[in-house]
Motif scaffolding. Structure first.
Motif, PDB file in Angstrom:
ATOM      1  N   VAL A   1       0.857  -1.182   0.000  1.00  0.00           N
ATOM      2  CA  VAL A   1       0.000   0.000   0.000  1.00  0.00           C
ATOM      3  C   VAL A   1       0.892   1.230   0.000  1.00  0.00           C
ATOM      4  O   VAL A   1       1.750   1.388   0.859  1.00  0.00           O
TER       5      VAL A   1
ATOM      6  N   ARG B   1       0.828   5.235   0.322  1.00  0.00           N
ATOM      7  CA  ARG B   1       0.018   6.381   0.764  1.00  0.00           C
ATOM      8  C   ARG B   1       0.845   7.635   0.545  1.00  0.00           C
ATOM      9  O   ARG B   1       1.972   7.739   1.036  1.00  0.00           O
TER      10      ARG B   1
ATOM     11  N   HIS C   1      -3.733  10.301  -0.830  1.00  0.00           N
ATOM     12  CA  HIS C   1      -4.267   9.221  -1.651  1.00  0.00           C
ATOM     13  C   HIS C   1      -3.670   7.893  -1.201  1.00  0.00           C
ATOM     14  O   HIS C   1      -2.647   7.861  -0.523  1.00  0.00           O
ATOM     15  N   GLU C   2      -4.315   6.819  -1.598  1.00  0.00           N
ATOM     16  CA  GLU C   2      -3.848   5.478  -1.249  1.00  0.00           C
ATOM     17  C   GLU C   2      -4.017   4.572  -2.450  1.00  0.00           C
ATOM     18  O   GLU C   2      -5.060   4.591  -3.112  1.00  0.00           O
ATOM     19  N   TRP C   3      -2.967   3.782  -2.742  1.00  0.00           N
ATOM     20  CA  TRP C   3      -3.013   2.817  -3.828  1.00  0.00           C
ATOM     21  C   TRP C   3      -2.575   1.468  -3.293  1.00  0.00           C
ATOM     22  O   TRP C   3      -1.580   1.370  -2.584  1.00  0.00           O
ATOM     23  N   GLU C   4      -3.302   0.429  -3.631  1.00  0.00           N
ATOM     24  CA  GLU C   4      -2.920  -0.938  -3.279  1.00  0.00           C
ATOM     25  C   GLU C   4      -2.399  -1.608  -4.544  1.00  0.00           C
ATOM     26  O   GLU C   4      -3.095  -1.672  -5.556  1.00  0.00           O
TER      27      GLU C   4
END
Length: 76
Positions: free
Chosen positions: A32, A34, A38-41
């Motif tokens: 993950v 951050r 924003h957050e992206w997996e």
């Protein structure tokens, strides 16, 4: 557009992504990222690339690919 990107806290240049307070965390089968609210997996295979970028290291796409086992196109 560049002005909006800059004010959002991001600068994207050749092989460089920076954001205030960027952080990486691990989860089951994913990493993950951050940054900038924003957050992206993402799949764990990109962790070496993200670690290098979050650290501010200046590497070529070839070097990023070599570290991660990805192709140069995938690293780009």
């Amino acid at each position: 557009m560049v002005d909006r990107v800059w004010r959002a806290g991001w600068f994207r240049g050749p092989g460089v992504i920076t954001a205030a307070r960027a952080a990486l965390e691990g989860s089951d089968g994913a990493v993950v990222l951050r940054a900038a609210g924003h957050e992206w997996e993402l799949h764990t295979s990109v962790r070496p690339v993200l670690e290098a970028l979050v650290s501010g290291a200046r590497l070529t796409f070839g070097e990023l690919a070599e570290r991660s086992g990805l192709t140069v196109g995938q690293a780009a």
